[in-house]
Design a protein around this motif. Structure first.
Motif, PDB file in Angstrom:
ATOM      1  N   ARG A 197     -17.026   2.212 -24.190  1.00 18.92           N
ATOM      2  CA  ARG A 197     -15.571   2.143 -24.012  1.00 18.92           C
ATOM      3  C   ARG A 197     -15.309   2.071 -22.512  1.00 18.92           C
ATOM      4  O   ARG A 197     -15.522   3.048 -21.790  1.00 18.92           O
TER       5      ARG A 197
ATOM      6  N   ARG B  30     -12.944   1.737 -19.348  1.00 19.65           N
ATOM      7  CA  ARG B  30     -11.574   2.005 -18.905  1.00 19.65           C
ATOM      8  C   ARG B  30     -11.594   2.182 -17.394  1.00 19.65           C
ATOM      9  O   ARG B  30     -12.152   3.164 -16.898  1.00 19.65           O
ATOM     10  N   ASP B  31     -11.010   1.257 -16.658  1.00 17.62           N
ATOM     11  CA  ASP B  31     -10.957   1.336 -15.197  1.00 17.62           C
ATOM     12  C   ASP B  31     -12.325   1.696 -14.617  1.00 17.62           C
ATOM     13  O   ASP B  31     -13.262   0.961 -14.742  1.00 17.62           O
TER      14      ASP B  31
ATOM     15  N   GLU C  71     -18.867   8.181 -14.796  1.00 11.24           N
ATOM     16  CA  GLU C  71     -17.830   7.994 -13.790  1.00 11.24           C
ATOM     17  C   GLU C  71     -18.506   8.208 -12.436  1.00 11.24           C
ATOM     18  O   GLU C  71     -19.022   9.294 -12.173  1.00 11.24           O
TER      19      GLU C  71
ATOM     20  N   THR D 220      -8.142  -4.304 -25.347  1.00  6.81           N
ATOM     21  CA  THR D 220      -6.886  -3.599 -25.589  1.00  6.81           C
ATOM     22  C   THR D 220      -6.128  -3.508 -24.272  1.00  6.81           C
ATOM     23  O   THR D 220      -6.642  -3.894 -23.221  1.00  6.81           O
ATOM     24  N   ASP D 221      -4.933  -2.956 -24.322  1.00  8.04           N
ATOM     25  CA  ASP D 221      -4.162  -2.744 -23.101  1.00  8.04           C
ATOM     26  C   ASP D 221      -4.870  -1.785 -22.158  1.00  8.04           C
ATOM     27  O   ASP D 221      -4.720  -1.858 -20.942  1.00  8.04           O
ATOM     28  N   GLU D 222      -5.680  -0.869 -22.702  1.00  9.06           N
ATOM     29  CA  GLU D 222      -6.356   0.139 -21.887  1.00  9.06           C
ATOM     30  C   GLU D 222      -7.666  -0.346 -21.286  1.00  9.06           C
ATOM     31  O   GLU D 222      -8.174   0.230 -20.339  1.00  9.06           O
ATOM     32  N   GLY D 223      -8.278  -1.362 -21.881  1.00 12.30           N
ATOM     33  CA  GLY D 223      -9.575  -1.830 -21.395  1.00 12.30           C
ATOM     34  C   GLY D 223     -10.334  -2.617 -22.443  1.00 12.30           C
ATOM     35  O   GLY D 223      -9.764  -3.418 -23.162  1.00 12.30           O
TER      36      GLY D 223
ATOM     37  N   THR E  61     -17.259   5.328 -21.320  1.00 16.71           N
ATOM     38  CA  THR E  61     -17.682   6.344 -22.273  1.00 16.71           C
ATOM     39  C   THR E  61     -18.596   5.681 -23.292  1.00 16.71           C
ATOM     40  O   THR E  61     -18.229   4.657 -23.883  1.00 16.71           O
TER      41      THR E  61
ATOM     42  N   ARG F 283     -14.208   4.318 -15.478  1.00 17.51           N
ATOM     43  CA  ARG F 283     -14.901   5.232 -16.380  1.00 17.51           C
ATOM     44  C   ARG F 283     -15.404   4.459 -17.594  1.00 17.51           C
ATOM     45  O   ARG F 283     -14.694   3.636 -18.154  1.00 17.51           O
TER      46      ARG F 283
ATOM     47  N   ASP G 163     -13.788  -2.458 -25.388  1.00 13.05           N
ATOM     48  CA  ASP G 163     -14.823  -1.758 -26.142  1.00 13.05           C
ATOM     49  C   ASP G 163     -15.891  -2.771 -26.530  1.00 13.05           C
ATOM     50  O   ASP G 163     -15.569  -3.863 -27.016  1.00 13.05           O
TER      51      ASP G 163
END
Length: 148
Positions: free
Chosen positions: A65, A67-68, A86, A41-44, A72, A70, A46
């Motif tokens: 998940r 993301r940068d 993190e 996705t645009d955010e990262g 989850t 981090r 999964d």
């Protein structure tokens, strides 16, 4: 959302290795090779797969998940939890199992990955405390490759 921003999902093979270290005890580990999905996705990114009897969590979907800086870890189904990794940070979450709920604290000492849509490797080193009592150190190693 236009087609450029649409999430891209593909089938992948995941090699998931979990190791637990307790003081004075030999390391305990599980290793799983399974089919899963990678969604960009645009955010990262999964990474998702179905747990099995081998892990003791059959009926649970696990998602990393990314993301940068981090990651989850989300589990839903028989086991429901959210663990946030993190580097250098501590996060507290609720871990719900068929046997009851407990509070877990995650202190991440190392988080590295080179994941791209072609695959790669992720390593997470962390300590875990259950009900604020440190139970040990853990390592997740996840290797991802495109399904051919």
């Amino acid at each position: 959302m236009n087609s450029i921003d649409a999430p891209k999902t593909k089938s992948v093979i995941l090699f998931v290795k979990g190791e637990q270290y307790f003081d004075g005890v030999d390391p305990d580990g599980t290793e799983l090779m399974t089919e899963g999905t990678m969604t960009i996705t645009d955010e990262g990114m999964d990474l998702s797969y179905q747990e099995t009897e081998l892990t003791g969590m059959a009926g649970t979907t696990t998602t990393f998940r990314i993301r940068d800086r981090r990651v989850t870890l989300l589990r839903s189904g028989t086991v429901n939890s959210q663990m946030i990794f993190e580097e250098g940070q501590q996060h507290t979450s609720l871990y719900a199992t068929p046997l009851g709920d407990m509070t877990i604290d995650i202190q991440t000492s190392r988080l590295r990955h080179n994941l791209t849509e072609r695959g790669g490797i992720m390593e997470i080193r962390y300590s875990i405390a259950v009900e604020h009592f440190v139970t040990g150190r853990n390592v997740f190693r996840v290797r991802v490759r495109e399904k051919t």
